[in-house]
Design an enzyme around this catalytic site. Structure first.
Site, PDB file in Angstrom:
ATOM      1  N   SER A 172       4.347  -0.966   3.785  1.00 19.23           N
ATOM      2  CA  SER A 172       4.569  -2.269   4.423  1.00 19.23           C
ATOM      3  C   SER A 172       5.068  -3.273   3.401  1.00 19.23           C
ATOM      4  O   SER A 172       4.411  -3.478   2.385  1.00 19.23           O
ATOM      5  CB  SER A 172       3.274  -2.810   5.022  1.00 19.23           C
ATOM      6  OG  SER A 172       2.696  -1.848   5.854  1.00 19.23           O
ATOM      7  N   GLU A 185      -4.711  10.022  18.101  1.00 19.20           N
ATOM      8  CA  GLU A 185      -5.166  11.417  18.197  1.00 19.20           C
ATOM      9  C   GLU A 185      -6.059  11.771  16.998  1.00 19.20           C
ATOM     10  O   GLU A 185      -7.058  12.488  17.159  1.00 19.20           O
ATOM     11  CB  GLU A 185      -3.953  12.357  18.273  1.00 19.20           C
ATOM     12  CG  GLU A 185      -3.182  12.254  19.592  1.00 19.20           C
ATOM     13  CD  GLU A 185      -2.410  10.946  19.758  1.00 19.20           C
ATOM     14  OE1 GLU A 185      -2.058  10.302  18.745  1.00 19.20           O
ATOM     15  OE2 GLU A 185      -2.162  10.538  20.911  1.00 19.20           O
ATOM     16  N   SER A 215       1.298   6.852   2.779  1.00 25.03           N
ATOM     17  CA  SER A 215       2.022   7.924   3.478  1.00 25.03           C
ATOM     18  C   SER A 215       3.229   8.409   2.690  1.00 25.03           C
ATOM     19  O   SER A 215       3.829   7.661   1.911  1.00 25.03           O
ATOM     20  CB  SER A 215       2.523   7.421   4.831  1.00 25.03           C
ATOM     21  OG  SER A 215       1.447   7.078   5.655  1.00 25.03           O
ATOM     22  N   GLN A 231       0.833  -1.203   0.000  1.00 27.62           N
ATOM     23  CA  GLN A 231       0.000   0.000   0.000  1.00 27.62           C
ATOM     24  C   GLN A 231       0.869   1.256   0.000  1.00 27.62           C
ATOM     25  O   GLN A 231       1.673   1.440   0.906  1.00 27.62           O
ATOM     26  CB  GLN A 231      -0.859  -0.030   1.270  1.00 27.62           C
ATOM     27  CG  GLN A 231      -1.687   1.200   1.517  1.00 27.62           C
ATOM     28  CD  GLN A 231      -2.297   1.175   2.923  1.00 27.62           C
ATOM     29  OE1 GLN A 231      -1.675   0.748   3.882  1.00 27.62           O
ATOM     30  NE2 GLN A 231      -3.518   1.624   3.029  1.00 27.62           N
ATOM     31  N   GLY A 232       0.696   2.088  -0.999  1.00 26.82           N
ATOM     32  CA  GLY A 232       1.485   3.325  -1.063  1.00 26.82           C
ATOM     33  C   GLY A 232       0.651   4.541  -0.700  1.00 26.82           C
ATOM     34  O   GLY A 232       0.038   5.175  -1.564  1.00 26.82           O
ATOM     35  N   GLU A 255     -10.111  -0.760   6.970  1.00 24.87           N
ATOM     36  CA  GLU A 255      -8.942  -1.219   7.713  1.00 24.87           C
ATOM     37  C   GLU A 255      -9.187  -1.099   9.218  1.00 24.87           C
ATOM     38  O   GLU A 255      -8.909  -2.005   9.981  1.00 24.87           O
ATOM     39  CB  GLU A 255      -7.731  -0.364   7.301  1.00 24.87           C
ATOM     40  CG  GLU A 255      -6.425  -0.744   7.996  1.00 24.87           C
ATOM     41  CD  GLU A 255      -5.283   0.205   7.624  1.00 24.87           C
ATOM     42  OE1 GLU A 255      -5.550   1.272   7.034  1.00 24.87           O
ATOM     43  OE2 GLU A 255      -4.138  -0.134   7.920  1.00 24.87           O
TER      44      GLU A 255
END
Lengths: 394, 361
Positions: free
Chosen positions: A166, A378, A134, A131-132, A249
């Protein structure tokens, strides 16, 4: 016998006949998980056979439609399958980002062509996805991502950098958020594209974590050619897909801890290391902490059950997924802290064979990422306060 | 778990009844006038008419036998409105104890009276300041009871006392007439303005039950489960009032609900309240279904609800600021009830300790 009971009986018999003995025990560590893909080296013949048999049945993705390689099972049947697998401690035959992330996105947003191209190889464990999302300057503020895809007529050219990808070094294909319209506002102008990690111009560099492991990479794109039909959903509407997947997710965090603590209760583990007095753990503080954790876990599970039941009744999970993500990951961090309290110096051993090379300490440290990845705690609390509680923006 | 249609209807009608006839203002009024009975008589009468007093009484004895989920739904609304009635003492603890362990004669005499609202029953368990039913001090010898009990809910208005005491090495409940010679009742109004009593027994006749041990265990379990639901309802109401305040109170020229420090605490509290509520309902359902782990679930639910209610009460007062400290404003009543309800039938530490023991560590 009802259809479901019939299904249970058949499933039980099939699993008995087809699940190899070695695949009927909990994972000793996450290292034993089968990820599949072109580069995958099976750790045993049993692991290979088990994946192939389940794939033939369509049960590597039980609820996906049969025409795409799935099992076509209903929710109830899938639950029966999961229960029957749990009954004999059958391991998950294969799983990676293709199953829990890309697949659901393709099923919801993908063209027929893309579904037929990508879903069957996922089900067969042939292609492993990463998964691309961030980027170095787009973490919690994901929508500010800068990786761009330029339109070159029949293809895009992708340039930029991703981070926290990942297993990018082990994956075959990537689903990636790229900016296709630099003029548009932040959330518009992003597209969700797919390409092969063996394409020219893709390179990866593993990032070593505090646990000493490297599940994540930096991923670099230097003039990578991407075929234009590999866009999931509409061009410039990739944020919708990303948001859907993030929700999906977060939903999947159901409270069952990964790794060593999966299926293991803390009480007996602690008794082994700190001993007992009059039938109680010899460490009164630890005993109270474990009880509090188990109570909180039970309460969390009750809430998960309630939210899922409401989702099935059509109210959808929506922003509730942020509640699940927040509490699920915070509980898991507490659980690993208590595991370390229980294990004492044995938990601290970093490279002994006795601890499989510091498994305990490494998993404890790895758990700290739970409340950062996939949206920090947060960020989750921000979503809850604004979207569920209706508190105003500053 | 999900409510069925019948349970959903019950919840809706009880919510209306409590909001109409048992609001927080009644608690304030009862407190201010030092009401001699200490509970909301018109509300109790309305609950009798709605069949709610017989919610745990089997149909053959004139009740509606709705089970603990039903009792929990009533308690949840009691918690939201801080309604003051003998529901817990009589309709839950009394009915559960007598149904589980009463002789045929005892059931025939008292269960219909509970359903009809003609008797108030009080359970006396605690010998000291803390709930420790495993180490009872009160003793029964040769059919007479001696000892002293505290936190006997509705003890000063009870028509029947169910007293936990040891006889030989067995602990059990006994029926005692509060008007018998040797019974001394001292009303002790608590911080939450509710009824309790200290009661002394000096050689008082004690009537054994058919199975007094089962009666005690069943009553404690039912009471804790129902209290978990009441405390969850209380926490929810305290939270919702506070959330409303965050959306209307302005300081520094803006709504205080725009401050992230308060937003995140409100978000955490909302999750805690939701979990407390979900676990309470699950535990009540586990009791009704006779699940193997029902005892564990009830102890967990009571511990969780006690902690969350207290947290909600504290956060409510803090986030209301100065006005939250005033008696004139209602929010303080929720904090007081959270503390008293949490203490009743075992506080969070007690429940967690028993939970750990059942889990084998």
């Amino acid at each position: 016998m009802s259809d479901l009971e019939q299904f249970r009986a058949e499933t039980r018999a099939w699993l008995e006949a087809n699940c190899p003995e070695e695949m009927r025990q909990p994972l000793k560590s996450q290292a034993e998980h089968c990820w599949g893909g072109r580069k995958w080296q099976f750790q045993s013949e049993a692991q290979k056979v088990w994946m192939e048999r389940m794939a033939d049945k369509g049960w590597t993705a039980p609820q996906w439609p049969k025409e795409y390689g799935g099992g076509g099972l209903s929710q109830e049947e899938a639950e029966v399958l999961a229960e029957e697998m749990k009954r004999i401690n059958a391991r998950t035959p294969v799983s990676n980002f293709g199953f829990w992330m890309l697949g659901p996105a393709l099923l919801k947003f993908g063209s027929e062509e893309l579904k037929r191209e990508h879903l069957p190889p996922i089900c067969r464990g042939e292609i492993r996805w990463c998964q691309g999302y961030s980027e170095p300057n787009a973490g919690s503020d994901l929508a500010s991502l800068q990786t761009r895809a330029e339109d070159k007529g029949d293809h895009f050219v992708v340039n930029g950098q991703k981070i926290w990808t990942s297993y990018a070094d082990k994956a075959d294909w990537i689903f990636c958020l790229v900016r296709t319209d630099p003029q548009a506002t932040k959330h518009n102008g992003i597209s969700f594209v797919l390409f092969d990690m063996e394409s020219e111009g893709v390179s990866t560099r593993p990032i070593e974590l505090i646990s000493g492991e490297s599940p994540f990479c930096e991923t670099f794109f230097d003039d990578v050619k991407v075929d234009k039909h590999q866009v999931v959903g509409e061009l410039n509407r990739g944020w919708d897909v990303a948001k859907y997947l993030l929700t999906h997710e977060r939903n999947n965090i159901g409270g069952e801890p990964p790794g060593f603590l999966k299926g293991r209760a803390l009480g007996p583990l602690a008794a082994e290391y700190v001993g007992t007095e009059h039938g109680k753990l010899a460490d009164a503080g630890l005993r109270a902490d474990i009880a509090d954790l188990e109570i909180d876990h039970m309460a969390f599970q009750a809430l998960v059950g309630k939210i899922r039941a409401e989702a099935e009744a059509g109210q959808g999970v929506g922003a509730q997924s942020a509640v699940l993500k927040y509490y699920g990951t915070e509980l898991n961090k507490r659980r690993y802290e208590l595991m370390m309290d229980a294990l004492g110096s044995e938990g601290l051993e970093w490279d002994s064979e006795r601890t499989q090379g510091g498994l305990f300490a490494r998993e404890w440290l790895r758990s700290k990422g739970n409340s950062i990845e996939g949206g920090t705690s947060e960020v989750m609390l921000g979503i809850v306060s604004k979207r569920l509680l209706g508190l105003p923006d500053a | 778990m999900k409510l069925n249609d019948e349970q959903q209807m019950l919840q809706d009608s009880v919510a209306r009844l409590m909001a109409d006839k048992g609001p927080v203002s009644h608690l304030r009024q009862l407190r201010d006038e030092h009401h001699d009975k200490g509970y909301d008589e018109p509300l109790w009468q309305a609950m009798v008419e709605a069949g709610l007093t017989g919610i745990l009484v089997p149909e053959e004895h004139g009740g509606i036998g709705f089970g603990l989920v039903g009792a929990g739904l009533v308690a949840r609304e009691i918690g939201r409105n801080l309604s003051v009635t003998p529901f817990l003492s009589t309709a839950v603890l009394g009915a559960a104890a007598l149904s589980a362990g009463g002789s045929d004669e005892q059931k025939a005499k008292w269960l219909p009276a509970i359903a009809e609202g003609t008797a108030i029953i009080a359970l006396a368990v605690d010998d000291g300041a803390k709930h420790r039913p495993e180490r009872l001090q009160a003793r029964v010898e040769g059919g007479t009871l001696s000892g002293e009990k505290r936190l006997v809910l509705d003890g000063h208005v009870a028509d029947l006392l169910l007293v936990a005491a040891g006889e030989g090495d067995q602990a059990a409940l006994y029926l005692v007439d509060p008007k018998a010679d040797g019974v001394t009742v001292e009303r002790t109004v608590m911080a939450d303005s509710r009824n309790a009593a200290r009661i002394r027994f000096d050689g008082v006749p004690a009537e054994a039950m058919a199975d007094g041990a089962a009666a005690l265990a069943t009553a404690l379990r039912a009471g804790r489960a129902v209290l978990a639901a009441e405390l969850s309802g209380l926490a929810l109401e305290a939270f919702e009032r506070t959330l409303g305040y965050l959306k209307e109170r302005k300081q520094f020229g803006r709504l205080i609900g725009t401050f992230q420090a308060l937003q995140h605490r409100a978000a955490q509290l909302s999750g805690e309240v939701a979990m407390s509520e979900a676990l309470a309902m699950q535990a009540l359902d586990a009791c009704d279904r006779g699940a193997d782990d029902a005892d564990q679930q009830v102890l967990a639910a009571k511990a969780k609800a006690a902690r969350v209610a207290l947290l909600a009460g504290q956060e409510a007062v803090q986030m209301h600021g100065g006005i939250g400290m005033t008696d004139e404003f209602d929010i303080g009543f929720f904090l007081k009830r959270a503390r008293a309800g949490g203490e009743t039938l075992g506080d969070a530490n007690y429940c967690a300790d028993r939970f750990a023991a059942l889990r084998g560590y």
